[in-house]
Design a protein around this motif. Structure first.
Motif, PDB file in Angstrom:
ATOM      1  N   TYR A  40       0.980  -1.233  -0.005  1.00 48.56           N
ATOM      2  CA  TYR A  40       0.121  -0.046   0.024  1.00 48.56           C
ATOM      3  C   TYR A  40       0.797   1.216  -0.013  1.00 48.56           C
ATOM      4  N   TYR A  41       2.033   1.057   0.155  1.00 49.00           N
ATOM      5  CA  TYR A  41       2.945   2.281   0.156  1.00 49.00           C
ATOM      6  C   TYR A  41       3.278   2.848  -1.026  1.00 49.00           C
ATOM      7  N   ARG A  42       3.106   2.025  -1.867  1.00 47.98           N
ATOM      8  CA  ARG A  42       3.888   2.696  -3.213  1.00 47.98           C
ATOM      9  C   ARG A  42       2.815   3.989  -3.969  1.00 47.98           C
ATOM     10  N   SER A  43       1.662   3.449  -3.811  1.00 51.70           N
ATOM     11  CA  SER A  43       0.964   4.820  -4.373  1.00 51.70           C
ATOM     12  C   SER A  43       0.380   5.836  -3.365  1.00 51.70           C
ATOM     13  N   ALA A  44       1.037   5.912  -2.335  1.00 52.17           N
ATOM     14  CA  ALA A  44       0.522   6.989  -1.115  1.00 52.17           C
ATOM     15  C   ALA A  44       1.286   8.314  -1.585  1.00 52.17           C
ATOM     16  N   ASN A  45       0.313   9.325  -1.451  1.00 55.47           N
ATOM     17  CA  ASN A  45       0.753  10.648  -1.550  1.00 55.47           C
ATOM     18  C   ASN A  45       1.556  11.093  -0.305  1.00 55.47           C
ATOM     19  N   ALA A  46       1.059  10.711   0.817  1.00 56.46           N
ATOM     20  CA  ALA A  46       1.441  10.896   2.183  1.00 56.46           C
ATOM     21  C   ALA A  46       1.356   9.655   3.020  1.00 56.46           C
ATOM     22  N   LEU A  47       2.530   9.621   3.754  1.00 54.01           N
ATOM     23  CA  LEU A  47       2.710   8.566   5.066  1.00 54.01           C
ATOM     24  C   LEU A  47       2.609   9.306   6.207  1.00 54.01           C
ATOM     25  N   ILE A  48       1.955   8.828   7.147  1.00 49.69           N
ATOM     26  CA  ILE A  48       1.792   9.215   8.522  1.00 49.69           C
ATOM     27  C   ILE A  48       2.568   8.051   9.173  1.00 49.69           C
ATOM     28  N   LEU A  49       3.969   8.295   9.505  1.00 51.48           N
ATOM     29  CA  LEU A  49       4.623   7.346  10.302  1.00 51.48           C
ATOM     30  C   LEU A  49       4.325   7.803  12.100  1.00 51.48           C
ATOM     31  N   THR A  50       3.763   6.777  12.707  1.00 54.74           N
ATOM     32  CA  THR A  50       3.326   7.059  14.016  1.00 54.74           C
ATOM     33  C   THR A  50       4.020   6.328  14.951  1.00 54.74           C
ATOM     34  N   TYR A  51       4.326   6.906  16.184  1.00 52.66           N
ATOM     35  CA  TYR A  51       4.867   6.129  17.203  1.00 52.66           C
ATOM     36  C   TYR A  51       4.379   6.595  18.542  1.00 52.66           C
ATOM     37  N   ASP A  52       4.278   5.899  19.663  1.00 48.68           N
ATOM     38  CA  ASP A  52       3.680   6.572  20.669  1.00 48.68           C
ATOM     39  C   ASP A  52       4.749   6.884  21.808  1.00 48.68           C
ATOM     40  N   ILE A  53       4.539   8.023  22.107  1.00 43.91           N
ATOM     41  CA  ILE A  53       5.663   9.060  23.063  1.00 43.91           C
ATOM     42  C   ILE A  53       5.592   8.190  24.408  1.00 43.91           C
ATOM     43  N   THR A  54       4.871   7.356  24.835  1.00 42.03           N
ATOM     44  CA  THR A  54       5.210   6.548  26.101  1.00 42.03           C
ATOM     45  C   THR A  54       5.843   5.437  25.896  1.00 42.03           C
ATOM     46  N   CYS A  55       6.088   4.987  24.546  1.00 41.77           N
ATOM     47  CA  CYS A  55       6.575   3.775  24.291  1.00 41.77           C
ATOM     48  C   CYS A  55       8.067   3.979  23.565  1.00 41.77           C
ATOM     49  N   GLU A  56       9.110   3.793  24.351  1.00 37.38           N
ATOM     50  CA  GLU A  56      10.361   4.113  23.601  1.00 37.38           C
ATOM     51  C   GLU A  56      10.581   3.047  22.641  1.00 37.38           C
ATOM     52  N   ASP A  57      10.228   1.694  22.669  1.00 37.40           N
ATOM     53  CA  ASP A  57      10.370   0.769  21.882  1.00 37.40           C
ATOM     54  C   ASP A  57       9.485   1.068  20.435  1.00 37.40           C
ATOM     55  N   SER A  58       8.615   1.974  20.404  1.00 28.05           N
ATOM     56  CA  SER A  58       8.009   2.314  19.094  1.00 28.05           C
ATOM     57  C   SER A  58       8.914   3.326  18.486  1.00 28.05           C
ATOM     58  N   PHE A  59       9.475   4.249  19.473  1.00 22.21           N
ATOM     59  CA  PHE A  59      10.430   5.241  18.776  1.00 22.21           C
ATOM     60  C   PHE A  59      11.705   4.653  17.973  1.00 22.21           C
ATOM     61  N   ARG A  60      12.168   3.515  18.739  1.00 20.95           N
ATOM     62  CA  ARG A  60      13.475   2.696  18.321  1.00 20.95           C
ATOM     63  C   ARG A  60      13.121   2.299  17.206  1.00 20.95           C
ATOM     64  N   CYS A  61      12.045   1.792  17.100  1.00 25.08           N
ATOM     65  CA  CYS A  61      11.741   0.864  15.559  1.00 25.08           C
ATOM     66  C   CYS A  61      11.715   1.670  14.242  1.00 25.08           C
ATOM     67  N   LEU A  62      11.754   3.087  14.623  1.00 29.75           N
ATOM     68  CA  LEU A  62      11.588   4.210  13.539  1.00 29.75           C
ATOM     69  C   LEU A  62      12.541   3.935  12.420  1.00 29.75           C
ATOM     70  N   PRO A  63      13.846   3.436  12.451  1.00 36.70           N
ATOM     71  CA  PRO A  63      14.971   3.521  11.457  1.00 36.70           C
ATOM     72  C   PRO A  63      14.057   2.219  10.597  1.00 36.70           C
ATOM     73  N   GLU A  64      13.685   1.362  11.130  1.00 34.86           N
ATOM     74  CA  GLU A  64      13.259   0.225  10.625  1.00 34.86           C
ATOM     75  C   GLU A  64      12.179   0.451   9.400  1.00 34.86           C
ATOM     76  N   TRP A  65      11.176   1.481  10.085  1.00 36.80           N
ATOM     77  CA  TRP A  65       9.984   1.872   9.330  1.00 36.80           C
ATOM     78  C   TRP A  65      10.543   2.566   8.144  1.00 36.80           C
ATOM     79  N   LEU A  66      11.620   3.542   8.318  1.00 32.77           N
ATOM     80  CA  LEU A  66      12.115   4.513   7.246  1.00 32.77           C
ATOM     81  C   LEU A  66      12.871   3.542   6.176  1.00 32.77           C
ATOM     82  N   ARG A  67      13.451   2.409   6.582  1.00 29.28           N
ATOM     83  CA  ARG A  67      13.801   1.479   5.670  1.00 29.28           C
ATOM     84  C   ARG A  67      12.586   0.968   4.770  1.00 29.28           C
TER      85      ARG A  67
END
Ligand SMILES: Nc1nc2c(ncn2[C@@H]2O[C@H](COP(=O)(O)OP(=O)(O)OP(=O)(O)O)[C@@H](O)[C@H]2O)c(=O)[nH]1
Length: 219
Positions: free
Chosen positions: A94-121
């Motif tokens: 579903y990424y390919r035809s997206a005009n915008a991506l909302i990459l979301t993490y939870d400010i109360t969850c360090e793990d969800s922030f640490r996974c961001l580089p993986e999402w960027l890949r």
């Protein structure tokens, strides 16, 4: 117009949808770890509610909301993807035809922030290279449980040339702003003709579909 549940079913109703009157159609896809609040953000924006006992998304859900911005009708196709790893091969498509991506993490969850580089890949690999990406730190109503400092997230977003916004789907903080500012930026870019339609497969019954974009200042 709400159109889906957390079922992950393909939205077959689209194929019988009649031609609607709108000036722009944009596809926005939410991604990020499971439980960060993607579905709640979508529900808050499209239905104005914070659903209790929200179950995990299975595959991908789909909703539409049409908004009017400076006299122009903008139809937002919002795709809510499952954060769970086991659905990754479905959600990537579903990424390919997206005009915008909302990459979301939870400010109360360090793990969800640490996974961001993986999402960027994932974005690098599967999205078109003109997509607008915004990093969203959700659940700011839980300020006392914050694990990721705002400055740290802002620095990360800036280093990755992403926009940044903090939201609360529960309290409705910045949720309208998130989607409306994205829509404004997409219109602005469309008017500058920064269009690349090559990656976009139009839906049956749809009119103008655009895909493109460079980064913008949303604040
Ligand atoms: N306090 C608070 N809780 C939230 C907020 N947004 C979501 N939640 C809660 O976080 C949990 C997960 O929310 P979802 O919207 O299902 O998360 P998701 O990212 O869609 O999760 P997946 O579908 O598994 O990818 C639920 O219990 C929500 O009630 C928020 O802004 N504040």
């Amino acid at each position: 117009m709400p159109s889906s549940s957390k079922s992950g079913d393909i939205p077959v109703f689209l194929f019988s949808m009649s031609m609607e009157d709108y000036d722009y159609l944009f596809k926005i896809v939410l991604i990020g770890n499971a439980g960060v609040g993607k579905t709640c953000l979508v529900r808050r924006f499209t239905q104005g509610l914070f659903p209790p006992g929200q179950g995990a998304t299975i595959g991908v859900d789909f909703m539409i909301k049409t908004v009017e911005i400076k006299g122009e009708k903008v139809k937002l196709q919002i795709w809510d993807t499952a954060g769970q790893e086991r659905f990754r091969s479905i959600t990537q498509s579903y990424y390919r035809s997206a005009n915008a991506l909302i990459l979301t993490y939870d400010i109360t969850c360090e793990d969800s922030f640490r996974c961001l580089p993986e999402w960027l890949r994932e974005i690098e690999q599967y999205a078109n290279n003109q997509v607008v990406t915004i990093l969203v730190g959700n659940k700011i109503d839980l300020a006392e449980k914050r694990e990721v400092l705002r400055q740290r997230a802002e620095d990360f977003a800036e280093a990755q040339s992403m926009l940044y916004l903090e939201t609360s789907a529960k309290e409705s903080d910045n949720v309208e702003k998130l989607f409306l500012d994205l829509a404004c930026e997409l219109i602005r870019e469309a008017k500058q003709n920064k269009l690349d339609n090559s990656d976009t497969a139009p839906m049956p019954g749809e009119g103008k579909t655009i895909s493109y974009l460079s980064c913008c200042n949303i604040n």
